[in-house]
Design a protein around this motif. Structure first.
Motif, short mmCIF file in Angstrom:
data_model
loop_
_atom_site.label_atom_id
_atom_site.label_comp_id
_atom_site.label_asym_id
_atom_site.label_seq_id
_atom_site.Cartn_x
_atom_site.Cartn_y
_atom_site.Cartn_z
N ALA A 1 -2.90 0.65 -7.39
CA ALA A 1 -1.78 -0.19 -8.29
C ALA A 1 -2.09 -1.71 -7.86
N SER A 2 -2.84 -1.83 -6.71
CA SER A 2 -3.20 -3.27 -6.28
C SER A 2 -4.20 -3.95 -7.32
N ALA A 3 -4.67 -2.94 -8.11
CA ALA A 3 -5.63 -3.53 -9.16
C ALA A 3 -4.93 -4.20 -10.15
N PHE A 4 -3.54 -4.20 -10.29
CA PHE A 4 -2.95 -4.89 -11.29
C PHE A 4 -2.59 -6.17 -11.13
N ALA A 5 -2.31 -7.01 -11.89
CA ALA A 5 -1.75 -8.35 -11.71
C ALA A 5 -0.52 -8.44 -12.51
N GLY A 6 0.18 -9.19 -11.57
CA GLY A 6 1.73 -9.37 -12.06
C GLY A 6 2.17 -8.04 -12.08
N SER A 7 2.85 -7.61 -13.22
CA SER A 7 3.80 -6.52 -13.30
C SER A 7 3.03 -5.39 -14.17
N PHE A 8 3.47 -3.91 -14.22
CA PHE A 8 2.74 -2.98 -14.82
C PHE A 8 3.90 -1.94 -15.25
N ASP A 9 3.50 -1.16 -16.13
CA ASP A 9 4.50 0.22 -16.42
C ASP A 9 3.67 1.26 -15.96
N ASP A 10 4.52 2.25 -16.28
CA ASP A 10 4.04 3.77 -15.61
C ASP A 10 2.93 4.13 -16.37
N GLY B 1 -13.62 2.33 -0.80
CA GLY B 1 -14.83 2.21 -1.83
C GLY B 1 -14.47 2.35 -3.29
N GLU B 2 -13.31 2.28 -3.59
CA GLU B 2 -12.85 2.25 -5.23
C GLU B 2 -12.53 1.00 -5.88
N GLN B 3 -12.64 -0.19 -5.19
CA GLN B 3 -12.30 -1.35 -5.92
C GLN B 3 -12.92 -1.59 -7.09
N GLU B 4 -14.34 -1.42 -7.06
CA GLU B 4 -15.11 -1.68 -8.48
C GLU B 4 -14.67 -0.66 -9.64
N GLU B 5 -14.44 0.55 -9.12
CA GLU B 5 -14.11 1.58 -10.11
C GLU B 5 -12.79 1.42 -10.58
N LEU B 6 -11.73 0.96 -9.80
CA LEU B 6 -10.53 0.68 -10.42
C LEU B 6 -10.19 -0.65 -11.20
N ARG B 7 -10.97 -1.61 -10.88
CA ARG B 7 -11.15 -2.81 -11.55
C ARG B 7 -11.79 -2.63 -12.90
N ARG B 8 -12.78 -1.65 -13.17
CA ARG B 8 -13.44 -1.28 -14.41
C ARG B 8 -12.52 -0.48 -15.23
N ARG B 9 -11.66 0.24 -14.38
CA ARG B 9 -10.69 1.15 -15.22
C ARG B 9 -9.56 0.36 -15.81
N MET C 1 4.46 -5.92 -7.59
CA MET C 1 4.17 -5.74 -6.19
C MET C 1 3.95 -7.12 -5.53
N LEU C 2 4.85 -7.57 -4.46
CA LEU C 2 4.70 -8.79 -3.98
C LEU C 2 3.16 -8.95 -3.40
N ASP C 3 2.86 -10.31 -3.27
CA ASP C 3 1.46 -10.73 -2.90
C ASP C 3 1.00 -9.95 -1.81
N THR C 4 1.69 -10.21 -0.68
CA THR C 4 1.35 -9.36 0.71
C THR C 4 1.17 -7.90 0.50
N ILE C 5 2.06 -7.23 -0.20
CA ILE C 5 1.96 -5.86 -0.37
C ILE C 5 0.54 -5.57 -1.08
N ARG C 6 0.44 -6.25 -2.23
CA ARG C 6 -0.87 -6.05 -3.23
C ARG C 6 -2.00 -6.30 -2.14
N GLU C 7 -2.06 -7.48 -1.22
CA GLU C 7 -3.38 -7.86 -0.48
C GLU C 7 -3.57 -6.38 0.50
N TYR C 8 -2.64 -5.94 1.18
CA TYR C 8 -2.79 -4.74 1.74
C TYR C 8 -3.41 -3.47 1.21
N GLY C 9 -2.62 -3.42 -0.09
CA GLY C 9 -3.50 -2.07 -0.75
C GLY C 9 -4.68 -2.40 -1.33
N ALA C 10 -5.06 -3.75 -1.45
CA ALA C 10 -6.28 -4.01 -2.00
C ALA C 10 -7.45 -3.81 -0.97
N MET C 11 -6.98 -3.99 0.46
CA MET C 11 -7.84 -4.05 1.61
C MET C 11 -8.13 -2.58 1.54
#
Length: 705
Positions: A281-290, A349-357, A333-343
């Motif tokens: 879910a860290s791939a989202f910017a701002g808010s998102f729905d289910d 090894g899923e960052q590229e795939e999730l950003r593409r999805r 997701m707060l920025d700090t929480i998102r950063e942790y999830g993104a790391m």
């Protein structure tokens, strides 16, 4: 968002506690009173944003033009910083000048506070923009939050420290303890600090070093674990730091040890499925729905059916913020929480795939909106794309960074219905031009982007630049045998002829477009623009019966499809016909009907045109003071658009004639006073009064635009 003393920003109420911050608030206000550029620095989770928003809300009455929040955390590209500022302000510029220049001109005479929140990942762009705006606007002040200073010569930097802590024996300042008790009571009703638990609560706060976000994460866990067990687990985690997650957590940004411990410990206490969803879910910017979460994040390891429960679980643990809206439930997701999830996502090894999805999901959404736009769901599509603005930007940025599949061109062009009606023409032009620069081979996808880019420029009143894109589109359309693009390019040439006053060419092109129109194929933008162009020429030439016939056909066609946006333009053009006939009451009726729709769809051009017509009707019927007020209110909107009346000669002349009539009836002094009263009226209040003059009186003192 204009905080205006009424809003403290966009964080939910339960996340805005400022226990122990009175001294820092006073210091921030003092610095802002003495300096024009103040930056709050400190580690993630220390409370910089909360302090900035509370300080801005307290200082707002001292700024004649308000205090405005510019949230930057979701931006990936520094070039978008000026656009984000323009979006936050009552500024939807539709000229083709550089956005920083537009901002400088807008802010030049205004006494205003900008809050630039979360600058650290765009430090150079924020510094450059702040420097240019401060130079252009002598009464502008900026309050920034960042993990490091912007580096401007006159910047005043205030480091924000964690909350004061009690000593080991429990004496001294109790700010951190008070915050922990306050936040725990929100999830454990009746919780208080007692003699029986004080020692462990103090130990917990000291272990978390007074860091507000770490304390709030711990408070969420006190629903499940007693304070002593929490402390023991944290002690164990501190002993492991530097080994278990060094590869992930030593990455940029640098982590304060207490926050690193609290976030990582919260991560450990999540189920494996919750941890995976957190990362994805860290791939989202701002808010998102289910729905978006299920489409982007689900797979065999995370079945889509289980996503709603996992989201609820993460919200219960304060990893996500649940944000119910009129359009349904959303999560933030707060920025700090998102950063942790993104790391963690990178480590998996899923960052590229999730950003593409993520990109593919929002590209599919844009395609659906584009296909459905000329139908009954325009309001819901406007609301949905507005809610997803930050995600759409992120998807566009990813597409531009990974060229080769036409996705950037297709996404930027498919969003025309968002760029135009919602007033984001300059941002749309920015993305379209960048995509066109990167993807230069002739194609049907490029053709569409060419005419959409032309449309952006035409509506901004720049027919010369718009014609250049239209001409390229027409040439490639002929080469590729692309009839849809050829018709769209022809509509753009018609628009240019209308703006330039070449009525003969405009009419010929409009009639040519209508000659090939097939109603059974549904509504299309070129055909609808052709009907408006044809009616405009007929009205200008005094052929009112033909103008009315054209507009009635257009309204009927729109009604068959449940379309409202272009139908409201037909109402506006009909109002102008009625004005030309001296039917002022009828003109007001059509203009009000159009204004109601344009207001709901946030179409500033339609709003401004409707107010102009209402002013003309009032002036022609002898209501000179009301006309002057409406002219002032309309000018307030045109000032956020750029070229008034889009430069169309007949519309400019009608407004000038209205002004002369009102001035002659009132006299110069009374006219200026009424005009200024209208200009200074809050836009929402002014529009409501224009829609129903008997229901309310315009507020002259509190602009809410």
């Amino acid at each position: 968002m204009n905080m205006g003393g009424r809003h403290a920003g966009n964080l939910p109420p339960e996340m805005t506690s400022l226990v122990g911050r009175r001294g820092e608030l006073a210091h921030i206000r003092r610095l802002c009173g003495e300096h024009r550029m103040v930056t709050l620095t400190g580690v993630g989770g220390v409370g910089k944003t909360r302090l900035a928003l509370r300080a801005a809300a307290l200082m707002e009455p001292g700024y004649a033009d308000g205090a405005w929040l510019v949230a930057l955390s979701a931006l990936d590209e520094g070039a978008l910083v000026p656009y984000a500022i323009a979006e936050a302000l009552p500024l939807a510029d539709r000229t083709t000048r550089p956005m920083t220049e537009v901002l400088g001109e807008y802010l030049m005479d205004r006494h205003l506070l900008l809050v630039l929140d979360t600058c650290e990942h765009l430090i150079d762009a924020c510094a450059r923009t702040a420097r240019e705006l401060l130079a252009a606007a002598p009464r502008l002040s900026i309050l920034a939050t960042s993990r490091r200073p912007l580096g401007l010569p006159d910047e005043q930097v205030l480091g924000i420290d964690p909350l004061p802590l009690p000593d080991a024996a429990g004496g001294g300042r109790q700010d951190a303890v008070t915050l922990l008790a306050e936040r725990t009571a929100a999830v454990v009703p009746g919780f208080t600090v007692t003699d029986g638990n004080r020692a462990e609560v103090v130990r917990l706060c000291r272990r978390l070093e007074g860091l507000p976000l770490a304390i709030e994460l711990a408070a969420a866990r006190l629903r499940e674990l007693p304070a002593q067990e929490l402390c023991d687990r944290l002690d164990d985690r501190f002993a492991l730091l530097g080994d278990v997650e060094a590869e992930v957590l030593d990455a940029d940004p640098p982590w304060h040890q207490a926050l690193r411990t609290a976030v990582g410990w919260s991560h450990e206490l999540c189920t494996p499925e919750e941890r995976l969803l957190w990362a994805r879910a860290s791939a989202f910017a701002g808010s998102f729905d289910d729905r978006a979460a299920a489409e982007v994040c689900a797979d065999a390891l995370l079945p889509a059916a289980g996503i709603p429960d996992l989201l609820a679980g993460l919200a219960d643990k304060s990893i996500l913020i649940w944000a119910p809206t009129g359009g349904g439930e959303r999560y933030l997701m707060l920025d700090t929480i998102r950063e942790y999830g993104a790391m963690w996502l990178r480590a998996l090894g899923e960052q590229e795939e999730l950003r593409r999805r993520h990109r593919d999901y929002f590209l599919a959404m844009a395609r659906r909106g584009d296909t459905a736009w000329f139908g009954p769901d325009q309001v819901s599509w406007i609301d949905r794309t507005t809610a997803e603005h930050e995600n759409l930007r992120t998807a566009l940025d990813f597409s531009l960074a990974t060229p080769g599949d036409h996705a950037a061109l297709e996404l930027a062009a498919a969003l025309w219905f968002f760029w135009y009606p919602c007033g984001f023409l300059r941002e749309g032009q920015h993305y379209l031009e960048r995509a066109l620069e990167l993807d230069t081979e002739p194609s049907v996808v490029r053709n569409r982007a060419l005419w959409v880019c032309s449309l952006m420029l035409m509506v901004q009143g720049d027919p010369t630049a718009g014609m250049a894109w239209a001409a390229e589109c027409a040439g490639i359309a002929e080469q590729l045998g692309d009839p849809a693009a050829a018709l769209a390019a022809q509509a753009m040439v018609m628009a240019a002829a209308t703006i330039r006053g070449d009525l003969a060419l405009a009419l010929a092109l409009a009639e040519s477009l209508l000659a090939v129109h097939r109603p059974e194929h549904g509504l299309s933008l070129p055909t609808l623009l052709a009907r408006l162009g044809q009616s405009h020429v007929h009205t200008a030439r005094g052929r009112v019966e033909e103008a009315i016939e054209t507009l009635e056909a257009m309204r009927a066609e729109c009604d068959r499809h449940g379309e409202r946006w272009m139908r409201a333009y037909a109402e506006l053009f009909r109002a102008q016909v009625e004005l030309s006939l001296g039917h002022f009451e009828a003109a007001e009726g059509f203009a009000r009907a159009a204004l109601a729709v344009k207001h709901r769809l946030r179409d500033n051009i339609g709003i401004a045109l409707a107010l102009d017509v209402l002013a003309c009707a009032a002036s022609a019927s002898g209501q000179a003071e009301l006309a002057a007020r409406r002219l002032g209110l309309a000018q307030q909107v045109w000032d956020t658009i750029g070229r008034a009346q889009i430069g169309i000669r007949q519309w400019v002349s009608a407004r000038e004639r209205c002004e002369r009539q009102a001035r002659e009836l009132l006299g110069d002094r009374a006219y200026r006073a009424a005009y200024r009263a209208g200009y200074d009226t809050g836009l929402e209040t002014g529009i409501l009064h224009a829609l129903d003059p008997a229901a309310s009186a315009p507020d002259r003192t509190a602009p809410d635009r």
